[in-house]
Each structure stands twice: as structure tokens, then as C-alpha cells.
Design a protein around this motif. Structure first.
Motif, PDB file in Angstrom:
ATOM      1  N   LYS A  18       0.827  -1.210   0.000  1.00 29.14           N
ATOM      2  CA  LYS A  18       0.000   0.000   0.000  1.00 29.14           C
ATOM      3  C   LYS A  18       0.857   1.255   0.000  1.00 29.14           C
ATOM      4  CE  LYS A  18      -3.878  -2.222   2.380  1.00 29.14           C
ATOM      5  NZ  LYS A  18      -4.653  -2.311   3.635  1.00 29.14           N
ATOM      6  N   VAL A  21       2.304   1.669  -3.539  1.00 28.24           N
ATOM      7  CA  VAL A  21       1.248   2.108  -4.460  1.00 28.24           C
ATOM      8  C   VAL A  21       0.905   3.571  -4.230  1.00 28.24           C
ATOM      9  CG1 VAL A  21      -1.188   1.817  -5.037  1.00 28.24           C
ATOM     10  CG2 VAL A  21       0.270  -0.194  -4.792  1.00 28.24           C
ATOM     11  N   LYS A  25       1.250   6.563  -6.941  1.00 28.04           N
ATOM     12  CA  LYS A  25       0.089   7.379  -7.309  1.00 28.04           C
ATOM     13  C   LYS A  25       0.381   8.860  -7.155  1.00 28.04           C
ATOM     14  CE  LYS A  25      -3.786   4.217  -6.470  1.00 28.04           C
ATOM     15  NZ  LYS A  25      -4.979   3.936  -5.651  1.00 28.04           N
ATOM     16  N   ARG A  29       1.040  10.426 -11.162  1.00 28.76           N
ATOM     17  CA  ARG A  29      -0.427  10.361 -11.172  1.00 28.76           C
ATOM     18  C   ARG A  29      -1.002   9.941 -12.517  1.00 28.76           C
ATOM     19  NH1 ARG A  29      -3.416  14.391  -7.060  1.00 28.76           N
ATOM     20  NH2 ARG A  29      -1.977  14.202  -5.321  1.00 28.76           N
ATOM     21  N   PHE A  32       0.121   6.383 -13.561  1.00 31.70           N
ATOM     22  CA  PHE A  32      -0.434   5.322 -12.740  1.00 31.70           C
ATOM     23  C   PHE A  32      -1.852   4.963 -13.182  1.00 31.70           C
ATOM     24  CE2 PHE A  32      -2.081   3.138  -9.030  1.00 31.70           C
ATOM     25  CZ  PHE A  32      -0.994   2.374  -8.635  1.00 31.70           C
ATOM     26  N   GLN A  33      -2.570   5.942 -13.720  1.00 40.09           N
ATOM     27  CA  GLN A  33      -3.927   5.685 -14.196  1.00 40.09           C
ATOM     28  C   GLN A  33      -3.944   4.702 -15.361  1.00 40.09           C
ATOM     29  OE1 GLN A  33      -5.577   9.510 -15.128  1.00 40.09           O
ATOM     30  NE2 GLN A  33      -5.683  10.176 -13.000  1.00 40.09           N
ATOM     31  N   LEU A  35      -2.290   1.901 -15.481  1.00 44.30           N
ATOM     32  CA  LEU A  35      -2.186   0.512 -15.047  1.00 44.30           C
ATOM     33  C   LEU A  35      -3.467  -0.246 -15.383  1.00 44.30           C
ATOM     34  CD1 LEU A  35      -0.432   0.547 -11.557  1.00 44.30           C
ATOM     35  CD2 LEU A  35       0.264  -0.779 -13.541  1.00 44.30           C
ATOM     36  N   ASP A  38      -5.388  -1.968 -10.625  1.00 49.21           N
ATOM     37  CA  ASP A  38      -4.699  -1.502  -9.426  1.00 49.21           C
ATOM     38  C   ASP A  38      -4.107  -2.719  -8.713  1.00 49.21           C
ATOM     39  OD1 ASP A  38      -4.224  -0.767  -6.629  1.00 49.21           O
ATOM     40  OD2 ASP A  38      -5.252   1.099  -7.127  1.00 49.21           O
ATOM     41  N   GLN A  40      -3.517  -3.436  -5.745  1.00 50.29           N
ATOM     42  CA  GLN A  40      -4.238  -3.859  -4.547  1.00 50.29           C
ATOM     43  C   GLN A  40      -5.458  -4.704  -4.903  1.00 50.29           C
ATOM     44  OE1 GLN A  40      -4.079  -0.569  -1.295  1.00 50.29           O
ATOM     45  NE2 GLN A  40      -4.016   0.483  -3.261  1.00 50.29           N
ATOM     46  N   ASN A  41      -6.093  -4.407  -6.044  1.00 52.91           N
ATOM     47  CA  ASN A  41      -7.219  -5.218  -6.486  1.00 52.91           C
ATOM     48  C   ASN A  41      -6.773  -6.611  -6.921  1.00 52.91           C
ATOM     49  OD1 ASN A  41      -8.940  -3.088  -6.007  1.00 52.91           O
ATOM     50  ND2 ASN A  41      -8.870  -2.333  -8.112  1.00 52.91           N
TER      51      ASN A  41
END
Length: 384
Positions: A18, A21, A25, A29, A32-33, A35, A38, A40-41
Motif C-alpha cells: 500500500k 502504491v 500514485k 499520477r 499510474f492511471q 495501469l 490496481d 491492490q485489487n
């Protein structure tokens, strides 16, 4: 020492994941969008991954390469950081692709450098794994992972495909992999063969597949292979095989497959009906069907393969560059024979077909040993 020089950093807990990540982010910014998922998902869905599989999602920052590593058999994720910047990575991939086509003497050094960046840091996480699932980012969409070099300098040349089963996924195709696999039906193949008359090798390829693997295939040859005819039939077959020209355009909406009466565009492909129910596999035996024209922005490419995935096909075989008629005919025939003999899954079938070409001898020669003959085609989506 080499691993230290690469700047490997492994985070073993979700807390550290976390934090990494969040840092990415905040500092990257817009990038990273892009990716596909995410990280974490991915961790939350790790139990849905096939057993004995390791998934790695790459992120290319300006000064570093990050790999987020997740597997069904390990509770905690890992983050690997490699000290290579985006410009150097992209330039090396471009040189490697050029070497595959025109400078075979440079393949070993460039392929080894890329292997050291992308595969070597993952070795601790691949113990006991059967399959490496790769989610690319940016220039990595254009990289033939099977052709990365894993042998040390001075050793006989050995490619990644000889050690690993590698499947490539995007944000769209990953969902197909995480879904329950479709049960195999008894349907056959719809093949499009040389619709504009300029690819005699495509005719030989389809005839060879029909003769050696799928004698009940329906084949649309030359003038029969119209856009309307293909649209009306595509949703009724287990396999779709398109042996034609793939044409890229800087406007992805104009990228298309050549048919007898005109272009079959990505927009038309995405709207094909029935692929989400009957289809098991689409094979795009054409040039450049897994790529997009122009510089990558990091996110998933709007390619011909992407359009078929949008239409509902769970698995695709698509190409990273212009392909050779003779080697493609050999590869495809071996691939379908393996599929029909139920010798492993789709990924095994494609891998074994590639290895056959890599190792094939005719007298003292290995005519198809160069990666340009076998590494262009990659399997996307459900490889089971």
C-alpha cells in the motif's frame, strides 16, 4: 552482486504494498492511471488465479521499473523495484525488436539485458510455479517475453520459452482468465484464407491446418471472405482463424483486417455477436495484430486482438510484428494439432509449437531457430 546492481527491492507485506502504491500514485499520477489493474485489487483476487501460476504486473516509471507479484499460493504480495528508467527500457526494447528482424548477432546481449531487468528479479517468486502471467505496461506491450534470453554469457543461447510458460494479459483479457473456463464444445473452425489474393502462404497455411488437425473446418477463401459473411458466421464456431493482412493506422479506429470486399475494422470486430457464448479461441494469423501504431502511453493498446477480446473471445493468439508465411504455416499447424490432441492447455500447445520451430532441423540447419520466426505470436486471455 547482479541482483544488488539491479536495485531489487522486495516488499513482503500488504502494508508495504500500500505504501509503494501510494507513492507511485502521488509521484506518477497520470501514468499510474494507465495501469491495467490496481495492484491492490489484484491481491484481493489472488485466489481466483489458476493454481501454480504467478502473476506479475509491471509499472514503468521515469527512473525505475516496478513489478507487482501475486500468486494464489502465497498470502502476501511482493513488489520488485529495478533501477532502469523508462527511456532506457523503451530504447532497449526497440533495439531488441530490430535485432530480431535484422541483426541476429545482437539478440543475445539485448535479450539478456532485458531478461536481467524483467525476469531475473522474479526468480525467488517462481519456485514451484508452472506459469508466469505477465501484465505489461507501456513499451512492454511490444516485447516478446518468450524471446528474452535467460542463459549467462558464454553459455549456449537459451530463451525464456525454454524455461517458462509465459501468458500475456491485459486489463480486458485478465477478466476472461479469472472467470470460470468455458467447457469445450464439439464445434469446429471458421477460417478466413487470403481474402484479397495477395497471400498465397495463407492458403497453404489454412490447407495444412485443415488437412492435419481440423478436417471439418469451414473455410472462407478469397471472394467468399466478405465482411458480411464473416459477421454472420463468426458467432457459431469454436475457433476463428484469420489468415489475412492486419493493417495498422495512427487512428486506431481505422486499424483493420483486410477482407475480400474491404476492411473489417476494430469497431466492427468489437460488435461481433456470439463470441461471448460459443467462441473458445481467436487466432489472428496476420501482421501486427497485438500492437497499436504510434508511441505507447502506458495503457492497454487498442489493437485487433483487443477488439476481439471486447467482443467476448476468451483467448487470443496475436502477433507483435510482420510474420513469415512459411514459419507461420508450420507454427499454426503444430499448434492446432496439439489443441485437438488435448495435450495440455492452449498455452502448452502454443509453447510446444514454438519450441518445435526453434529446434527443428533440416540437415545441419535450423531454418526457424531465430525468434523472428516464432516469437511474434503471444497468447492472451484464458490459456487453460
Amino acid at each position: 552482486a547482479q541482483m544488488k546492481a539491479l536495485g531489487q527491492r522486495i516488499a513482503r507485506t500488504r502494508t508495504e504494498l500500500k505504501q509503494v502504491v501510494l507513492d507511485l500514485k502521488l509521484t506518477h499520477r497520470r501514468m499510474f492511471q494507465a495501469l491495467a489493474v490496481d495492484p491492490q485489487n489484484l491481491v484481493a483476487r489472488r485466489k481466483e488465479l489458476p493454481k501454480d501460476a504467478v502473476l506479475v504486473e509491471y509499472f514503468v516509471a521515469a527512473d525505475s521499473l516496478y513489478a507487482f507479484v501475486v500468486s494464489s499460493g502465497h498470502r502476501e504480495p511482493s513488489v520488485v523495484r529495478v533501477e532502469v528508467g523508462a527511456d532506457e527500457l523503451e530504447a532497449t526494447i526497440a533495439k531488441f525488436r530490430q535485432a530480431i528482424q535484422k541483426e541476429p548477432e545482437a539478440i543475445a546481449n539485448l535479450g539478456r539485458k532485458l531478461g536481467d531487468w524483467l525476469l531475473s528479479p522474479l526468480r525467488p517468486h517462481l519456485q514451484g510455479a508452472k506459469t508466469l502471467i505477465v501484465m505489461p505496461f507501456g513499451p512492454l506491450y511490444y516485447l516478446p517475453f518468450d524471446a528474452l534470453v535467460v542463459s549467462a554469457p558464454g553459455e549456449p543461447l537459451r530463451y525464456a520459452i525454454e524455461d517458462l510458460r509465459i501468458s500475456v494479459q491485459t486489463g480486458t483479457t485478465l477478466e476472461n482468465l479469472l472467470d470460470a473456463p468455458r467447457s469445450a464444445e464439439s464445434g469446429s473452425m471458421l477460417a478466413v484464407s487470403n481474402p484479397d489474393g495477395t497471400l498465397p502462404g495463407a492458403n497453404r497455411e489454412v490447407r495444412h491446418i485443415v488437412r492435419t488437425a481440423l478436417p471439418d473446418a469451414t473455410v472462407l477463401r478469397r471472394k467468399q471472405a466478405t465482411v458480411k459473411k464473416f459477421q454472420s458466421l463468426a458467432g457459431s464456431f469454436r475457433y476463428l482463424h484469420l489468415a489475412t493482412h492486419g493493417i495498422l493506422d495512427r487512428d486506431p479506429r481505422k486499424t483493420h483486417l483486410k477482407m475480400a470486399d474491404g476492411p473489417l475494422t476494430v469497431h466492427q470486430i468489437a460488435g461481433l455477436q456470439g463470441l461471448d457464448q460459443s467462441n473458445e479461441l481467436v487466432v489472428l494469423s496476420a501482421c501486427d495484430t497485438a500492437v497499436e501504431k504510434g508511441a505507447s502511453t502506458g495503457d492497454e493498446l487498442v489493437s485487433l486482438a483487443f477488439a476481439f477480446a471486447m467482443a467476448g473471445s476468451p483467448a487470443l493468439v496475436a502477433s507483435l510484428w510482420a510474420v513469415n508465411d512459411n514459419s507461420t504455416a508450420e507454427l499454426m499447424a503444430a499448434f492446432y494439432r496439439a489443441l485437438e490432441q488435448n495435450s495440455g492447455d492452449r498455452l502448452d500447445a502454443l509453447r510446444n509449437a514454438k519450441l518445435k520451430l526453434l529446434r527443428l532441423k533440416r540437415g545441419s540447419r535450423k531454418p526457424f531457430a531465430s525468434p523472428k520466426n516464432w516469437a511474434s505470436f503471444q497468447l492472451y486471455g484464458d490459456f487453460r
